[in-house]
Design an enzyme around this catalytic site. Sequence first.
Site, short mmCIF file in Angstrom:
data_model
loop_
_atom_site.label_atom_id
_atom_site.label_comp_id
_atom_site.label_asym_id
_atom_site.label_seq_id
_atom_site.Cartn_x
_atom_site.Cartn_y
_atom_site.Cartn_z
CE1 TYR A 35 11.37 -0.28 -0.49
CE2 TYR A 35 10.17 1.74 -0.04
CZ TYR A 35 10.23 0.36 -0.03
OH TYR A 35 9.16 -0.35 0.46
N GLY A 78 -5.21 -3.46 -15.15
CA GLY A 78 -5.62 -3.91 -16.47
C GLY A 78 -4.81 -3.32 -17.60
#
Length: 332
Positions: free
Chosen positions: A60, A215
């Site tokens: 990373y 969502g």
Amino acid sequence: MKRRSLGTTDVSAIGLGCMGFAGVSGMSSMYGEVDFDEARRVMHRALDLGLDFLDTAEVYGPFANEEFVGETIRERRDDAFLATKFGFRIEDGKVAGLDSRPAHIQEVCEASLRRLGTDRIDLFYQHRVDPAVPIEDVMETFAALKRAGKIRFAGLSEPGPETLKRAIAAGKVDAVQSEYSLWERTVEDDILPLCREHGIAFVPYSPLGRGFLTGQVKRAEDYEEGDYRRTDPRYRGENYDANMKLVNAVKTVATRHDATPAQVALAWLLAQAPNVIPIPGTKKVHRLEENAAAAELSLSEQDLKDLAEAAPVGGTAGERYANPAMLAMVRR
């Protein structure tokens, strides 16, 4: 924060995936720009809440993520359970293949210890299985690092079932990390049962479906260049539309509990087995607090039934990765 067993210790039932603070292969981030002051607040708030399981990796950044995590929590090292990973050959800031040779594992361990500013790595994972190196050699190297006090626990990320069986026969596997969520359930067929049978902690990464299950996502083309989601097949075209049906089912359950979709997705994972410890990533304090609260959310049998029906194994539209090379490195 509730606790779950890992090896001979316990960690927070929900951890913190730190990849978003610096992505892979030179990208500053995989999920949008990073406010590093806010990122520091996220890690300190996590520790304040008892959410101590922090996950990073040498790749990373590469390297920058470990340095940032280590520097941020240096004064609170004993409050944290640090997990990091090895397994890639990194050249000129880019991933240039896999490398799990024992000598390389030892080199990465020493380098990770320096970057993290610590004298031990709590959990050291093989990031991806290297087909050129027998898993038995990897397990032997783990054992040597444990004896030397460099690492406390050993793990594998994205092993296939046969590799995991060989690893278990060769040594002590304390944790397995693989993608697992309502939209990626393939581990239920083989990996999860093996982990339960052998007392291995299972650590789902991308437990919110790379953010999709919150969502609050856009279509792939609406993200900026450099954002991982721009290339994710599950965010694109007809796949996006199909996958939003699952999101709607999650929202329905969330409404029943006055909870958020993210909390429902995490609570669903926690309900699958007591050895499951998800590590959602976030760069915002309020999202961290939202995720942490999922540990207190109890879903009913009807909730679990409705979610399982909305998210059958293999039912998500689109491949996990756009890059065939990435696909080839999972479940080896």
